[in-house]
Every structure is written in structure tokens, then in C-alpha cells.
Design a protein around this motif. Structure first.
Motif, PDB file in Angstrom:
ATOM      1  N   ALA A  15       0.679  -1.354   0.216  1.00 36.34           N
ATOM      2  CA  ALA A  15      -0.271   0.058  -0.018  1.00 36.34           C
ATOM      3  C   ALA A  15       0.454   1.318  -0.360  1.00 36.34           C
ATOM      4  O   ALA A  15       0.533   1.893  -0.656  1.00 36.34           O
ATOM      5  CB  ALA A  15      -0.404   0.064   1.407  1.00 36.34           C
ATOM      6  N   ALA A  16       2.345   1.118   0.022  1.00 40.86           N
ATOM      7  CA  ALA A  16       2.598   2.232   0.590  1.00 40.86           C
ATOM      8  C   ALA A  16       4.514   1.630  -0.069  1.00 40.86           C
ATOM      9  O   ALA A  16       4.753   0.396  -0.142  1.00 40.86           O
ATOM     10  CB  ALA A  16       2.672   3.007   1.466  1.00 40.86           C
ATOM     11  N   LEU A  17       5.265   2.835  -0.273  1.00 45.05           N
ATOM     12  CA  LEU A  17       6.675   2.814  -0.847  1.00 45.05           C
ATOM     13  C   LEU A  17       7.342   3.571   0.171  1.00 45.05           C
ATOM     14  O   LEU A  17       7.326   4.477   0.756  1.00 45.05           O
ATOM     15  CB  LEU A  17       6.706   2.877  -2.294  1.00 45.05           C
ATOM     16  N   LEU A  18       8.220   2.362   0.990  1.00 48.04           N
ATOM     17  CA  LEU A  18       9.482   3.415   2.318  1.00 48.04           C
ATOM     18  C   LEU A  18      10.933   3.475   0.866  1.00 48.04           C
ATOM     19  O   LEU A  18      11.052   2.792   0.165  1.00 48.04           O
ATOM     20  CB  LEU A  18       9.768   2.842   3.198  1.00 48.04           C
ATOM     21  N   VAL A 213      13.050   0.714   0.382  1.00 48.90           N
ATOM     22  CA  VAL A 213      14.339   0.866  -0.897  1.00 48.90           C
ATOM     23  C   VAL A 213      15.133   1.354  -0.090  1.00 48.90           C
ATOM     24  O   VAL A 213      15.470   2.460   0.948  1.00 48.90           O
ATOM     25  CB  VAL A 213      14.047   1.836  -1.783  1.00 48.90           C
ATOM     26  N   SER A 214      16.622   1.327   0.347  1.00 43.33           N
ATOM     27  CA  SER A 214      18.033   1.778   1.356  1.00 43.33           C
ATOM     28  C   SER A 214      18.395   2.331   0.895  1.00 43.33           C
ATOM     29  O   SER A 214      18.292   2.362  -0.995  1.00 43.33           O
ATOM     30  CB  SER A 214      18.655   0.040   1.221  1.00 43.33           C
ATOM     31  N   PRO A 215      19.013   2.820   0.855  1.00 45.33           N
ATOM     32  CA  PRO A 215      20.279   4.152   0.398  1.00 45.33           C
ATOM     33  C   PRO A 215      21.170   3.863  -0.772  1.00 45.33           C
ATOM     34  O   PRO A 215      20.839   4.861  -1.847  1.00 45.33           O
ATOM     35  CB  PRO A 215      21.185   4.500   1.571  1.00 45.33           C
ATOM     36  N   ASP A 216      21.591   2.649  -1.074  1.00 45.12           N
ATOM     37  CA  ASP A 216      22.223   2.140  -2.391  1.00 45.12           C
ATOM     38  C   ASP A 216      20.851   1.816  -3.237  1.00 45.12           C
ATOM     39  O   ASP A 216      22.030   0.652  -4.169  1.00 45.12           O
ATOM     40  CB  ASP A 216      22.945   0.300  -2.108  1.00 45.12           C
ATOM     41  N   THR A 218      18.574  -1.273  -2.663  1.00 45.34           N
ATOM     42  CA  THR A 218      17.906  -2.437  -2.955  1.00 45.34           C
ATOM     43  C   THR A 218      16.821  -2.416  -2.271  1.00 45.34           C
ATOM     44  O   THR A 218      16.329  -1.061  -1.138  1.00 45.34           O
ATOM     45  CB  THR A 218      18.979  -3.281  -2.338  1.00 45.34           C
ATOM     46  N   ILE A 219      16.230  -3.438  -2.822  1.00 39.18           N
ATOM     47  CA  ILE A 219      14.672  -2.732  -2.728  1.00 39.18           C
ATOM     48  C   ILE A 219      14.500  -4.312  -1.354  1.00 39.18           C
ATOM     49  O   ILE A 219      14.571  -5.697  -1.745  1.00 39.18           O
ATOM     50  CB  ILE A 219      13.558  -3.219  -3.476  1.00 39.18           C
ATOM     51  N   ALA A 220      13.706  -3.915   0.092  1.00 38.91           N
ATOM     52  CA  ALA A 220      13.633  -5.253   0.978  1.00 38.91           C
ATOM     53  C   ALA A 220      12.710  -5.041   0.905  1.00 38.91           C
ATOM     54  O   ALA A 220      11.900  -4.090   1.062  1.00 38.91           O
ATOM     55  CB  ALA A 220      14.718  -5.006   2.154  1.00 38.91           C
ATOM     56  N   ALA A 221      11.809  -6.201   1.607  1.00 34.16           N
ATOM     57  CA  ALA A 221      10.352  -6.690   2.124  1.00 34.16           C
ATOM     58  C   ALA A 221      10.046  -5.807   3.759  1.00 34.16           C
ATOM     59  O   ALA A 221       8.352  -6.019   4.182  1.00 34.16           O
ATOM     60  CB  ALA A 221       9.854  -8.052   2.424  1.00 34.16           C
ATOM     61  N   CYS A 222      11.295  -5.084   4.066  1.00 37.07           N
ATOM     62  CA  CYS A 222      10.915  -4.552   5.338  1.00 37.07           C
ATOM     63  C   CYS A 222      11.349  -3.637   5.486  1.00 37.07           C
ATOM     64  O   CYS A 222      13.217  -3.332   4.763  1.00 37.07           O
ATOM     65  CB  CYS A 222      10.891  -5.783   6.475  1.00 37.07           C
ATOM     66  N   CYS A 223      11.371  -2.551   6.094  1.00 38.37           N
ATOM     67  CA  CYS A 223      11.929  -1.610   7.249  1.00 38.37           C
ATOM     68  C   CYS A 223      13.447  -1.688   8.093  1.00 38.37           C
ATOM     69  O   CYS A 223      13.575  -0.997   8.843  1.00 38.37           O
ATOM     70  CB  CYS A 223      11.611  -0.630   7.266  1.00 38.37           C
ATOM     71  N   ASN A 224      14.087  -3.658   8.947  1.00 32.47           N
ATOM     72  CA  ASN A 224      14.546  -4.513   9.730  1.00 32.47           C
ATOM     73  C   ASN A 224      15.746  -3.248   9.421  1.00 32.47           C
ATOM     74  O   ASN A 224      16.820  -3.532   8.256  1.00 32.47           O
ATOM     75  CB  ASN A 224      14.108  -5.083   9.972  1.00 32.47           C
ATOM     76  N   GLN A 225      16.729  -2.462  10.010  1.00 31.77           N
ATOM     77  CA  GLN A 225      18.152  -2.122  10.276  1.00 31.77           C
ATOM     78  C   GLN A 225      18.799  -2.663   9.619  1.00 31.77           C
ATOM     79  O   GLN A 225      19.791  -2.880   8.639  1.00 31.77           O
ATOM     80  CB  GLN A 225      17.793  -0.402  11.224  1.00 31.77           C
ATOM     81  N   ASP A 226      19.443  -3.677  10.559  1.00 34.10           N
ATOM     82  CA  ASP A 226      20.619  -4.965   9.935  1.00 34.10           C
ATOM     83  C   ASP A 226      19.648  -5.415   9.002  1.00 34.10           C
ATOM     84  O   ASP A 226      20.415  -5.840   8.132  1.00 34.10           O
ATOM     85  CB  ASP A 226      20.026  -6.164  11.604  1.00 34.10           C
ATOM     86  N   VAL A 227      18.309  -5.563   8.608  1.00 32.64           N
ATOM     87  CA  VAL A 227      18.334  -5.772   7.086  1.00 32.64           C
ATOM     88  C   VAL A 227      18.643  -5.269   5.662  1.00 32.64           C
ATOM     89  O   VAL A 227      19.271  -5.571   5.229  1.00 32.64           O
ATOM     90  CB  VAL A 227      17.164  -6.759   6.903  1.00 32.64           C
ATOM     91  N   LEU A 228      18.217  -3.667   6.112  1.00 30.66           N
ATOM     92  CA  LEU A 228      18.815  -2.561   5.415  1.00 30.66           C
ATOM     93  C   LEU A 228      20.713  -2.590   4.931  1.00 30.66           C
ATOM     94  O   LEU A 228      21.077  -1.954   3.894  1.00 30.66           O
ATOM     95  CB  LEU A 228      18.080  -1.329   5.546  1.00 30.66           C
ATOM     96  N   ASP A 229      21.102  -2.423   6.423  1.00 28.08           N
ATOM     97  CA  ASP A 229      22.571  -2.316   6.442  1.00 28.08           C
ATOM     98  C   ASP A 229      22.945  -3.313   5.770  1.00 28.08           C
ATOM     99  O   ASP A 229      24.346  -3.301   5.630  1.00 28.08           O
ATOM    100  CB  ASP A 229      22.706  -1.913   8.117  1.00 28.08           C
ATOM    101  N   HIS A 230      23.426  -4.388   5.833  1.00 27.42           N
ATOM    102  CA  HIS A 230      24.162  -6.185   5.233  1.00 27.42           C
ATOM    103  C   HIS A 230      23.754  -5.664   4.397  1.00 27.42           C
ATOM    104  O   HIS A 230      22.236  -6.413   3.952  1.00 27.42           O
ATOM    105  CB  HIS A 230      23.849  -6.628   6.381  1.00 27.42           C
ATOM    106  N   ARG A 231      24.700  -6.763   3.578  1.00 21.43           N
ATOM    107  CA  ARG A 231      24.562  -7.868   2.437  1.00 21.43           C
ATOM    108  C   ARG A 231      25.373  -9.235   1.925  1.00 21.43           C
ATOM    109  O   ARG A 231      26.320  -9.273   3.157  1.00 21.43           O
ATOM    110  CB  ARG A 231      25.544  -6.735   0.587  1.00 21.43           C
ATOM    111  N   PRO A 232      24.695  -9.684   1.737  1.00 22.11           N
ATOM    112  CA  PRO A 232      23.479 -10.067   1.168  1.00 22.11           C
ATOM    113  C   PRO A 232      22.325 -10.121   1.686  1.00 22.11           C
ATOM    114  O   PRO A 232      22.095 -10.291   2.741  1.00 22.11           O
ATOM    115  CB  PRO A 232      23.405 -11.012  -0.081  1.00 22.11           C
ATOM    116  N   VAL A 233      20.983  -8.924   0.786  1.00 22.21           N
ATOM    117  CA  VAL A 233      19.485  -9.222   1.901  1.00 22.21           C
ATOM    118  C   VAL A 233      19.185 -10.810   1.593  1.00 22.21           C
ATOM    119  O   VAL A 233      19.619 -10.785   0.494  1.00 22.21           O
ATOM    120  CB  VAL A 233      18.673  -8.229   1.229  1.00 22.21           C
ATOM    121  N   PRO A 234      19.195 -11.500   2.938  1.00 24.46           N
ATOM    122  CA  PRO A 234      18.267 -13.064   2.485  1.00 24.46           C
ATOM    123  C   PRO A 234      17.338 -12.319   1.542  1.00 24.46           C
ATOM    124  O   PRO A 234      16.182 -11.561   1.327  1.00 24.46           O
ATOM    125  CB  PRO A 234      17.339 -12.529   4.411  1.00 24.46           C
TER     126      PRO A 234
END
Length: 339
Positions: A15-18, A213-216, A218-234
Motif C-alpha cells: 500500500a506504500a513504498l518506503l 528502498v535502502s540508500p544503495d 536495494t529493495i527489501a520486504a521490511c524496514c528492519n535496519q539490520d536487513v537494510l544495512d547488511h549484504r546480501p539481503v536474505p
């Protein structure tokens, strides 16, 4: 667009995009969840603009929320995204630390909602009086406004004081989202770890509903900071990249993935059947060895969960994800504010 209308969308997939359009920030707040500095990473504006331009009216998100870092360090990008979104019927929200207060940048002209962060750390760099003047000025221009306030817990004396001050200053006309400082980013070194549900608890994850959308890019399914900060995203949480994917493809993956549906329905521990790693930790581990088989009735179950969450309303969402004591403050000014 009132804050309550935004929070009411939170359980609805896609319903929204971060969009975190930069990690840079001119402030150095001690609790910064993204560990942002003025020298932090920043990627080409064109990739973010290109992705927004792939949005079609028939499958548009209701809202694009721009965050950072500090999104207003990129005013041209904010303005171009807001303008492109408006053309397809999508509204834009900006979450800002208000370093530019009390003036209102022209880039906010096409923005439907501005939420200003206000807490003990921000106030050391952006005086409260300037933040108040900014919110007054935005409201006078017809822009919906809110405050995003955080503290160390429901009995933090700062929260009581600042909430009373905001309510008095704006005569209960401006909603307040009250959250708790989490042990992420710069706060990880001093804030206590969050409590997590016990293994086996059924707890739907609403945070897996909006693509982020993280600063680089990459688009993740959640806004958890550990997910957004680490690569690769699961793999089960990676929805694509702004430089190569369209909103339509990201939306489809978000809405139809059996594993994401299971996470949104019962939570990651229910979806995985494993108890290690805690709540969010178990989600990051999900799929590293094997994926949980999709429940045959998962689509139906997910709809029931969404219906229940929608029934609880914006304050219900905040009782779960914010400071429950102050959940109803997101409704301030709702009676007199149009959508």
C-alpha cells in the motif's frame, strides 16, 4: 493526508513504498538508527527517480514515504519524486529532522505530509522553537504535519514534557507518533535490547508489508535496519533493486510471495518453525537452509489477519509498534482534517 490515514495503510501489502534516498545527515544525534553522518553514502538520484517513474496509476501505492538519513539534503530529488508520484495519484510523505527549520524549502510544495522528528537528541541541534515554527509554517501552507517523538520508555520524563508542550502549542491539532529508542545504529552501544516474543508465539509481522528502498537502491520486504544495512539481503526478503526492477514487479513479489505471506500472517517463527535468533533474527535466518512450505490456505489466513489489523485502526498499530501509553495521540486533529 493525516497521520492516521497513513498508519491505517500499514497492514496492507504494497500500500506504500518506503524510500531511504540517502544515508547522509547534517545532524549527529546519539540515537541515530541509521548511524548517519554528513559523509555517509549517497547514490545517484537518477536511480531513485527512474524507479518512481515506473509506477502506473492502476497499481500505484497510496503513499511514498521519503526517509534517510536526511532526505531534505536532496531537495531536487524530493521534489521530483513528489511531482512524479502526484501525476499517478500517489501522495508523498517526508520524515525529516528539520535541520533547515524554520524556513520551508520549495521542495515540499508537492508533499502531502511532513513529519518532524523531535526528541532530546534532535533538540540539541535543532531548537524546539525552530521545529515548532516549521510545523506552523507548513500547516499554514495546507501541508499535513505531525511530530515523530521518541524516548527511552513510557515513563521517560522527556516524553511527558514534550507531549504536553506540543499539545499546548498546537491546541491538540497536530498528531504525535511516539516511539521508543531501539538498540540499533548509534543507540546499539547504550540502549537496552528489545524484548522479543517467545518462540512459538503467533505474532503477525506488519513490517513485512511495505517494500523498503535502502540508500544503495536495494529493495527489501521490511524496514528492519539490520536487513537494510547488511549484504546480501536474505533471499526471501529481497524484492529487487531500483536500477533494474519496476514497481509492478516489486509489488507483485511483495504481495504474492508465500513466505512473506506466512511472515505477515503468523510471524517469522511461525513461518519457519524455528526458535533461534529471536523474532527478527529468526526472519533473517529463514531460507538460509530451507524454506518453510507455504500453508495451503495462506492467502485466506493473511486476509483475515489484515482485516483484524485494519479493524484495530491506527491507534491499535501504535499500541503494538510504538509506546502503547501514547498510542491515541496519532489521532489528534483527525476530526477536522481531510484525507
Amino acid at each position: 493526508m493525516h497521520l492516521a490515514d497513513i498508519l491505517a495503510l500499514r497492514p496492507v501489502p504494497a500500500a506504500a513504498l518506503l524510500m531511504a534516498i540517502t544515508r547522509r545527515c547534517p545532524l549527529t544525534c546519539a540515537h541515530c538508527s541509521t548511524n548517519s553522518l554528513l559523509s555517509s553514502e549517497e547514490h545517484p538520484a537518477e536511480q531513485f527517480s527512474r524507479f518512481v517513474e515506473t509506477i502506473e496509476p492502476d497499481e500505484r501505492p497510496e503513499l511514498i514515504m521519503l526517509t534517510g538519513g536526511e532526505p531534505m539534503l536532496r531537495p531536487r530529488l524530493v521534489g521530483s519524486i513528489a511531482s512524479a508520484a502526484r501525476r499517478v495519484g500517489t501522495r508523498t510523505m517526508v520524515l525529516t529532522g528539520g535541520f533547515f527549520a524554520p524556513r520551508v524549502p520549495p521542495a515540499l510544495d508537492d508533499v502531502a505530509h511532513v513529519s518532524v522528528s523531535l526528541d532530546v537528541f534532535h533538540q540539541r541541534e535543532v531548537p524546539q522553537v525552530n521545529a515548532f515554527r516549521l510545523v506552523h509554517a507548513l500547516a499554514e501552507r495546507g501541508v499535513a504535519v505531525s511530530f515523530h517523538v521518541v524516548g527511552t520508555g513510557p515513563h521517560d520524563p522527556y516524553l511527558t514534557e514534550v507531549i504536553e508542550t506540543i499539545r499546548r502549542e498546537f491546541r491538540d491539532g497536530v498528531p504525535i507518533l511516539v516511539g521508543r529508542i531501539r538498540a540499533v545504529g548509534r543507540a546499539r552501544a547504550w540502549s537496552p535490547a528489545d524484548e522479543r516474543p517467545r518462540p512459538g508465539q503467533l505474532r503477525p509481522c506488519t513490517m513485512a508489508a511495505w517494500p523498503t528502498v535502502s540508500p544503495d537502491g536495494t529493495i527489501a520486504a521490511c524496514c528492519n535496519q539490520d536487513v537494510l544495512d547488511h549484504r546480501p539481503v536474505p533471499g526471501h526478503l529481497r524484492l529487487g533493486h531500483v536500477s533494474t526492477d519496476s514497481w509492478r514487479s516489486v509489488r507483485t513479489r511483495c504481495r504474492t510471495s508465500p513466505l512473506l505471506r506466512a511472515i505477515r500472517t503468523g510471524g517469522p517463527q511461525w513461518a519457519s518453525g524455528r526458535s533461534d535468533g529471536g523474532y527478527c533474527g529468526s526472519c533473517r535466518l529463514l531460507g538460509t537452509d530451507q524454506e518453510a512450505p507455504p500453508h495451503p490456505a495462506i492467502a485466506y489466513l493473511e486476509q483475515q489477519v489484515i482485516h483484524s489489523q485494519l479493524g484495530a485502526g491506527p491507534a491499535g498499530f501504535m499500541r503494538r509498534y510504538g509506546e502503547a501509553r501514547f498510542a491515541d495521540l496519532v489521532m489528534l486533529g483527525r476530526e477536522t482534517h481531510g484525507v
